[in-house]
Write a protein that holds these residues in place. Structure first.
Motif, PDB file in Angstrom:
ATOM      1  N   SER A  57     -12.377  -2.813  -1.635  1.00 54.24           N
ATOM      2  CA  SER A  57     -11.409  -2.690  -0.543  1.00 54.24           C
ATOM      3  C   SER A  57     -11.925  -1.760   0.529  1.00 54.24           C
ATOM      4  N   VAL A  58     -12.615  -0.703   0.132  1.00 53.64           N
ATOM      5  CA  VAL A  58     -12.979   0.328   1.089  1.00 53.64           C
ATOM      6  C   VAL A  58     -14.359   0.099   1.701  1.00 53.64           C
ATOM      7  N   TRP A  59     -15.311  -0.315   0.876  1.00 51.38           N
ATOM      8  CA  TRP A  59     -16.689  -0.379   1.381  1.00 51.38           C
ATOM      9  C   TRP A  59     -17.173  -1.785   1.681  1.00 51.38           C
ATOM     10  N   LYS A  60     -16.234  -2.716   1.765  1.00 53.88           N
ATOM     11  CA  LYS A  60     -16.613  -4.077   2.100  1.00 53.88           C
ATOM     12  C   LYS A  60     -17.166  -4.106   3.531  1.00 53.88           C
ATOM     13  N   VAL A  61     -18.255  -4.818   3.721  1.00 53.71           N
ATOM     14  CA  VAL A  61     -18.822  -4.940   5.058  1.00 53.71           C
ATOM     15  C   VAL A  61     -18.847  -6.417   5.413  1.00 53.71           C
TER      16      VAL A  61
ATOM     17  N   PRO B 115     -15.165   7.901   2.685  1.00 51.12           N
ATOM     18  CA  PRO B 115     -13.787   8.381   2.800  1.00 51.12           C
ATOM     19  C   PRO B 115     -13.369   9.165   1.545  1.00 51.12           C
ATOM     20  N   PHE B 116     -12.836  10.328   1.773  1.00 53.18           N
ATOM     21  CA  PHE B 116     -12.483  11.260   0.725  1.00 53.18           C
ATOM     22  C   PHE B 116     -11.544  10.635  -0.296  1.00 53.18           C
ATOM     23  N   LEU B 117     -10.519   9.917   0.231  1.00 53.51           N
ATOM     24  CA  LEU B 117      -9.502   9.381  -0.663  1.00 53.51           C
ATOM     25  C   LEU B 117     -10.063   8.291  -1.541  1.00 53.51           C
TER      26      LEU B 117
ATOM     27  N   VAL C 155      -0.524   4.923  -9.212  1.00 49.45           N
ATOM     28  CA  VAL C 155      -1.490   6.015  -9.393  1.00 49.45           C
ATOM     29  C   VAL C 155      -1.137   6.933 -10.579  1.00 49.45           C
TER      30      VAL C 155
ATOM     31  N   VAL D 179       1.199   1.135  -4.578  1.00 54.16           N
ATOM     32  CA  VAL D 179       0.068   1.991  -4.950  1.00 54.16           C
ATOM     33  C   VAL D 179       0.524   3.384  -5.431  1.00 54.16           C
TER      34      VAL D 179
ATOM     35  N   ILE E 101     -11.066  -0.704  -5.782  1.00 50.21           N
ATOM     36  CA  ILE E 101     -11.161   0.341  -4.758  1.00 50.21           C
ATOM     37  C   ILE E 101     -12.443   0.171  -3.950  1.00 50.21           C
TER      38      ILE E 101
ATOM     39  N   ASN F  54       0.825  -1.205   0.000  1.00 51.56           N
ATOM     40  CA  ASN F  54       0.000   0.000   0.000  1.00 51.56           C
ATOM     41  C   ASN F  54       0.857   1.252   0.000  1.00 51.56           C
TER      42      ASN F  54
ATOM     43  N   LEU G 258     -11.820   9.919  -4.318  1.00 53.17           N
ATOM     44  CA  LEU G 258     -10.853  10.362  -5.325  1.00 53.17           C
ATOM     45  C   LEU G 258     -10.379   9.180  -6.164  1.00 53.17           C
ATOM     46  N   GLY G 259     -10.187   8.037  -5.513  1.00 54.00           N
ATOM     47  CA  GLY G 259      -9.770   6.835  -6.228  1.00 54.00           C
ATOM     48  C   GLY G 259     -10.792   6.443  -7.280  1.00 54.00           C
TER      49      GLY G 259
END
Lengths: 167, 666
Positions: B514-518, B447-449, B399, B395, B511, B391, B452-453
């Protein structure tokens, strides 16, 4: 400044996790959701020592379960995330953490990619400078220059129209 | 008897390969056309014998011939036929034989399709290809013989690892190997070019289709592997930065760089030395990948010593192949003439930057995978390198590369006006801002980032689409004209658009998931309901069932949203009879916006069952994107074949020549 911000932003892009989640085994879950979320985040970076490349967070092994409980006990006792990690690495060595420590032995690991980028960048710089010299070494006469420009324009136009072909 | 035939066949194949690696080289040196032509014949003979050997081993697996050590250790008579066959390559010896088979197929394909190759180049390519074959066949015969007999055959076999008894994993290794081994052709071409001392646009045109074939299959193989990990391992993860994954990812990154730099050689006769080096490095990484997985080196340096014979052989082969080719490169590369020059901001410049970033990304993965081994070998203690490392290193390198994906194709050759090019992307830019706002709204200010991703992925896709729209003059010319231009677009242009678009879609999926997995875990008794991310999963109970070679417990979940029935999920927990190994079979309901994923665990004392529920937003986008990339590879290949002038389409080729003559005249 904005560039720097973006870079830091990117660095953490994949480390954010917005959802508080529960542990692997229901009986391990802490009552405090904030602590539990921290425990999960730590568990993802701690290696199950008897497994092949698995964090304790997703391992079925007994040792992993023990370590998950240790992590939670330390957190309940008031340790910070760093405290928990150093507690574990003091007992089991750096091997237990998926984030390798930063020291003389791992210097090349952390800076290797930057080194490759730097060496490649310098190589590119000299390549382009060599190109320039090549250009200067064989100057064209004004007539040649004019003809070349004409050809180049034409070439660019035809190339432009089927530009995707190459990629 | 059949095993002995197989044994005989691999020895004959080795002899053919030895002859093929020497005689055509001599022929090319002396311009002896008969010796050169022998290369083609030998490659066909080699293929015939390797194919025979592979057939023999497959037969032994199908009839469960447990007098063979290999079959006894890796198969079982009750295994379904598909897994008996896939068991052939589900072990060290068999997978090596498959590797050699694919190598022989590629060698024979060069012989068959390369009719218009310059004879000396072809002879040398085939000789180098055969040298690789000699190395692998020797390794197979002397350290990993699949045809070794057992004096006292067991009553039944030890079965294949249950995790591998899965349709996804049955086809994953062959695809991956076609990818790995396919790069051998680029390698052979590179070495042959170094021997000849000549690299030109024609050389690149021959190399590209082979590289593209390999890349396409490798992409498919990696995607299949990650899909398998997703549904089979029961953790809802699709990429773990596991060394085994990394070693297949490295040749992919390098091969992607090679694919792009070969364009510059082909179109502009530039970057030749670099492209040769990339071809060598890509295949070297394939070799390292194959051997490192096979030698057991990855688990620990110590397990390497369990079978020192193989280990030493592997190191020796790697040293010869990689060291030898790099030495030849260092010796001969300076004599290659530099080609066309270009400014940093140009199509070539963009492709070179792509190469720099991909190489850095590859170096990152290389360090992360092999550093622990080096450290341990040098007595520096053991470290683990996992996702946190990647990461922070991989990453950030990717980018900028991803952001430039849609800019590069707009740049003209030689020199470009960056402002003008970015101007052509203004609509894509505006739409990207809208996409970011939309993502912000949908995720309720997540999450802001991460947002953006997602914006980055949208930029890649929209930029790629706008380049495509530019090319066909969409909305700038009458629709009929655009239509005409669109159907006339060459396959390779479609390939680029699809591949870059597919990448964008895959990145969006990566993305999001990875971020919104529950995820949630609970102990449920039949009739109880768990609510995860607004969806209710009612546990209806379990039933026991028996498969062909396993016993299973199957749970049933009724899934509903806001009281409305959605689907029924039936995850299983299996126990395979022979190896007594439990596996989970997750139940997955896939939709466009996300997957509903249920896993059933053990029963606890009070009669409840441990269940795990995952909600994976947009996860299927990853594999949809990869599928587009694979499709792109095939589309582009279909186009290439005509250009390279492979056998098919003589008439069309003639037409093309006329056309190019006309163009030249104009």
């Amino acid at each position: 400044m904005r560039g720097l911000f973006l870079l830091t932003a990117v660095l953490f892009l994949f480390t954010v996790n917005s959802n508080p989640v529960k542990a692997f085994d229901p009986d391990e879950v802490l009552d405090d959701p904030a602590l539990e979320t921290r425990a999960r985040e730590i568990s993802k970076e701690v290696r199950c020592l008897v497994c092949q490349n698995e964090p304790i967070d997703s391992s079925n092994a007994d040792l992993a379960k023990e370590l998950r409980i240790v992590v939670r006990e330390r957190l309940v006792a008031g340790d910070s995330d760093e405290d928990v990690k150093s507690y574990l690495s003091a007992r089991y060595g750096d091997f237990v953490l998926f984030r390798p420590p930063f020291n003389t032995a791992t210097f090349l690991l952390w800076f290797g990619p930057l080194l490759v980028l730097g060496v490649g960048g310098i190589g590119m710089f000299f390549f382009y400078r060599g190109n320039k010299k090549l250009k200067v070494a064989n100057p064209l006469s004004p007539e040649e220059e004019a003809r070349l420009n004409l050809l180049l324009d034409k070439d660019n136009k035809t190339k432009g129209s089927d530009s995707g072909e190459a990629s | 008897m059949i095993a002995e035939l197989g044994q005989f066949a691999i020895i004959m194949a080795l002899l053919a390969a030895i002859a093929q690696s020497i005689l055509p080289l001599i022929g090319a040196e002396r311009l002896d056309s008969r010796l050169m032509a022998f290369g083609s014949q030998a490659s066909l003979i080699q293929l015939l014998f390797v194919f025979l050997a592979f057939g023999c081993l497959t037969q032994a697996y199908i009839v469960s011939d447990f007098t063979l050590v290999n079959v006894a250790e890796n198969s079982h008579s009750t295994k379904p036929l598909l897994y008996k066959i896939s068991g052939v390559w589900g072990n060290h010896e068999g997978s090596m034989l498959l590797w050699i088979l694919i190598l022989a197929v590629f060698g024979a394909a060069v012989a068959a399709f390369g009719r218009n190759l310059p004879v000396t180049l072809k002879a040398r390519v085939l000789a180098v290809q055969a040298m690789i074959g000699v190395g692998f066949l020797t390794f197979l015969i002397f350290t990993s013989n699949p045809f070794t007999r057992l004096l006292v055959p067991p009553e039944n076999g030890r079965d294949l690892n249950p995790l591998l008894q899965d349709p996804g994993l049955a086809f994953h290794p062959p695809m991956l190997y076609v990818g790995y081994v396919g790069f051998s052709v680029a390698f052979s071409f590179a070495i042959a070019a170094l021997i000849e001392g000549k690299v030109d646009a024609a050389w690149a045109r021959w190399v590209r289709p082979w590289t593209l074939t390999a890349w396409t299959f490798l992409t498919g193989g990696i995607a299949l592997g990650s899909w398998w990990a997703y549904y089979e391992l029961g953790w809802g993860g699709w990429w773990f930065w596991d060394p085994v994954e990394n070693v297949s990812f490295m040749p992919w990154l390098m091969g992607t760089a090679l694919l792009h730099s070969a364009i510059v050689v082909e179109k502009r006769n530039s970057l030749k030395v670099w492209t040769i080096l990339l071809a060598i490095l890509t295949f070297s990484l394939s070799l390292i990948g194959t051997f490192i997985v096979r030698s057991g080196l990855l688990t620990s340096v110590h397990s390497f010593a369990v079978n020192p014979e193989r280990g030493i052989f592997i190191l020796f082969l790697l040293a010869i192949a990689i060291g030898g080719s790099l030495a030849l490169f260092a010796f001969r590369a300076p004599s290659l003439k530099a080609g066309g020059i270009f400014s940093p901001i140009s199509r070539e410049g963009g492709l070179l930057l792509n190469n720099l970033l991909l190489s850095t990304a590859c170096a990152t993965v290389f360090l992360g995978t092999l550093y622990p081994l080096f450290m341990e070998a040098l007595g520096g203690g053991r470290v683990s390198i996992g996702p946190p490392f990647y990461n922070n290193t991989f990453v950030p390198v990717m980018v900028p590369l991803l952001l430039l994906v849609c800019v590069g194709p707009l740049l003209p050759w030689k020199r470009a006006d960056l402002v003008g090019v970015l101007g052509r992307l203004k609509y894509a830019g505006l739409a990207t801002i809208l996409a970011i706002l939309l993502a912000w709204y949908v995720t309720e200010g997540g999450p802001f980032l991460a947002i953006l991703g997602l914006g980055m992925a949208a930029w890649m896709l929209l930029g790629t689409l706008s380049e495509w729209a530019d090319k066909i003059k969409l909305f700038r010319a009458p629709l009929a004209t655009s239509w005409q231009r669109m159907i006339k677009l060459p396959g390779s242009a479609w390939g680029m658009t699809l591949a870059h678009g597919g990448l964008a879609i895959a990145v969006a999926g990566m993305i999001s998931t990875s971020v919104w997995k529950v995820e949630d875990v609970a102990v449920l008794k039949p009739g109880e309901t768990i609510s995860v991310a607004g969806t209710d999963y009612r546990f209806d109970g379990v039933r026991e069932l028996a498969g062909p070679n396993y016993q299973a417990v199957e749970g049933t979940f009724t899934v509903s949203q806001n009281g409305e029935f959605m689907t029924i999920l039936k995850p299983q927990k299996r126990l395979y009879n022979v190896q007594k190994m439990p596996t989970t079979e997750a139940a997955i309901h896939s939709t466009f916006v996300g997957d509903y994923y249920a896993v059933i665990g053990d029963q606890v004392e009070d009669g409840g069952w441990t269940v795990r529920i995952y909600r994976e937003p947009m996860v299927t986008w990853i594999w949809f994107g990869c599928t587009l990339m694979v499709l792109a590879g095939f589309l582009s290949l279909a186009d290439r074949r005509l250009r390279v002038g492979a056998p098919a389409g003589k008439r069309k080729q003639g037409k093309r020549e006329q056309k190019s003559q006309r163009n030249a005249a104009a």
